[in-house]
Motif scaffolding. Sequence first.
Motif, PDB file in Angstrom:
ATOM      1  N   GLU A  83       0.673  -1.254   0.089  1.00 50.89           N
ATOM      2  CA  GLU A  83       0.020  -0.085  -0.485  1.00 50.89           C
ATOM      3  C   GLU A  83       1.234   1.586   0.129  1.00 50.89           C
ATOM      4  OE1 GLU A  83      -2.526  -0.121   3.106  1.00 50.89           O
ATOM      5  OE2 GLU A  83      -3.769  -1.916   2.168  1.00 50.89           O
ATOM      6  N   ALA A  84       1.761   0.982   0.800  1.00 56.55           N
ATOM      7  CA  ALA A  84       2.780   2.794   0.455  1.00 56.55           C
ATOM      8  C   ALA A  84       3.512   3.034  -0.967  1.00 56.55           C
ATOM      9  CB  ALA A  84       4.189   2.028   1.772  1.00 56.55           C
ATOM     10  N   GLY A  85       3.430   1.652  -1.608  1.00 58.37           N
ATOM     11  CA  GLY A  85       3.753   1.967  -2.890  1.00 58.37           C
ATOM     12  C   GLY A  85       4.914   0.395  -3.975  1.00 58.37           C
ATOM     13  N   PRO A  86       5.832   0.720  -4.708  1.00 57.09           N
ATOM     14  CA  PRO A  86       6.347  -0.540  -5.195  1.00 57.09           C
ATOM     15  C   PRO A  86       7.592  -0.772  -4.419  1.00 57.09           C
ATOM     16  CG  PRO A  86       5.472   1.021  -6.799  1.00 57.09           C
ATOM     17  CD  PRO A  86       4.813   1.396  -5.655  1.00 57.09           C
ATOM     18  N   SER A  87       7.629  -2.661  -4.408  1.00 51.57           N
ATOM     19  CA  SER A  87       8.966  -2.763  -3.410  1.00 51.57           C
ATOM     20  C   SER A  87       9.233  -4.202  -3.784  1.00 51.57           C
ATOM     21  CB  SER A  87       8.879  -3.053  -1.989  1.00 51.57           C
ATOM     22  OG  SER A  87       9.180  -3.268  -1.402  1.00 51.57           O
ATOM     23  N   THR A  88      10.343  -4.590  -3.493  1.00 48.93           N
ATOM     24  CA  THR A  88      11.248  -5.195  -3.876  1.00 48.93           C
ATOM     25  C   THR A  88      10.803  -6.768  -2.480  1.00 48.93           C
ATOM     26  OG1 THR A  88      12.470  -5.570  -3.314  1.00 48.93           O
ATOM     27  CG2 THR A  88      12.695  -4.515  -4.820  1.00 48.93           C
ATOM     28  N   ILE A  89      10.976  -7.744  -2.552  1.00 51.41           N
ATOM     29  CA  ILE A  89      10.594  -8.710  -1.638  1.00 51.41           C
ATOM     30  C   ILE A  89      11.782  -8.779  -0.829  1.00 51.41           C
ATOM     31  CG2 ILE A  89      11.189 -11.378  -1.097  1.00 51.41           C
ATOM     32  CD1 ILE A  89       9.875 -12.363  -4.117  1.00 51.41           C
ATOM     33  N   THR A  90      13.344  -8.251  -1.180  1.00 47.49           N
ATOM     34  CA  THR A  90      14.021  -8.194  -0.194  1.00 47.49           C
ATOM     35  C   THR A  90      14.110  -6.387   0.642  1.00 47.49           C
ATOM     36  OG1 THR A  90      15.444  -9.031  -1.769  1.00 47.49           O
ATOM     37  CG2 THR A  90      16.830  -7.349   0.113  1.00 47.49           C
ATOM     38  N   ALA A  91      13.516  -6.118   0.013  1.00 40.70           N
ATOM     39  CA  ALA A  91      13.115  -4.537   0.673  1.00 40.70           C
ATOM     40  C   ALA A  91      11.373  -4.736   1.881  1.00 40.70           C
ATOM     41  CB  ALA A  91      13.001  -3.897   0.246  1.00 40.70           C
TER      42      ALA A  91
END
Length: 308
Positions: A250-258
């Motif tokens: 919901e906070a924005g696109p992200s990666t699995i690592t993040a």
Amino acid sequence: MTRPPVAPAPIPFVRDMQFEPGRADQVSPAIRRVVAGNSGAFTYTGTGTYLVGHGKVAVIDPGPAEDAHFDALNRALEGETVSHVIVTHHHLDHSALARRFADHRGAKVYGRPAAGGRPMDPDAPVMEEGADFSFVPDHTLDDGDAIAGPGWTLDVLHTPGHTANHICLALMEENALLCGDHIMGWATSVVLPPDGDMGDYLQQLERVRQRGFATLWPSHGPPVTDPEPFIVAYIAHRHYREAQILHALEAGPSTITALLPAMYAGLDERLYPAAAMSVWSHMVDLHQRGRVTTGGEPALDSTYALVR
């Protein structure tokens, strides 16, 4: 932004088991168990090979290609006939001994071929004991098939999720399920894309729950003797991980690592590679269901976003 999901009650794991590697233990009226000497991070106490029946016996998951386990099974079955050698899935800690043992006993190998699966990325972290993607049984078992012998009947359940070809076997006379790696009492089962599928896995967990079995006999560790609350907690744990992912995105696109530090707060960072694989399996499922998007096929290093 919505509130963070609330963690469910912990899974009531069962981890204590009385056994000796290579010893045949009568664990129920119809079932004997022989545990292989391959204990480890992914096998816990070692692979449990189940011998169903007496006189004319079905052998489930012969286990790893170890001479000591081969000898132990033959000692346990001295004077008896092996009618079926059944493999729940093609991971080597279950299947590697199957052909040698079946040939030695004059039996055939039953299960589902592994041709429908694909090896995982060779650069991905090791989380399994290895797989034989060339595994082909002599006889393919389909959902709803039945195998029988004197005093025992095994109903076949095709339970994809842990692997595409995974099966469980319901021992009808005892309302028990020999469940391979589909459900384990000591830990959650690993679901790794592309051969594993989280959507299938959750569907099959619910299917097993609805059958109302009295006992679950996993291939690793002790039995689960109160399956209903255990499976409910197993399912809730997976839904919680999914809710964590959707909330974080919901906070924005992200990666699995993040995502890992927030999702697995307090986890030893050395275990992050394993956690990443689990999150990936959820991402693949969410992508298939149209809940998240990414450029191309979902991968460990993809950037993910919510579908608004």
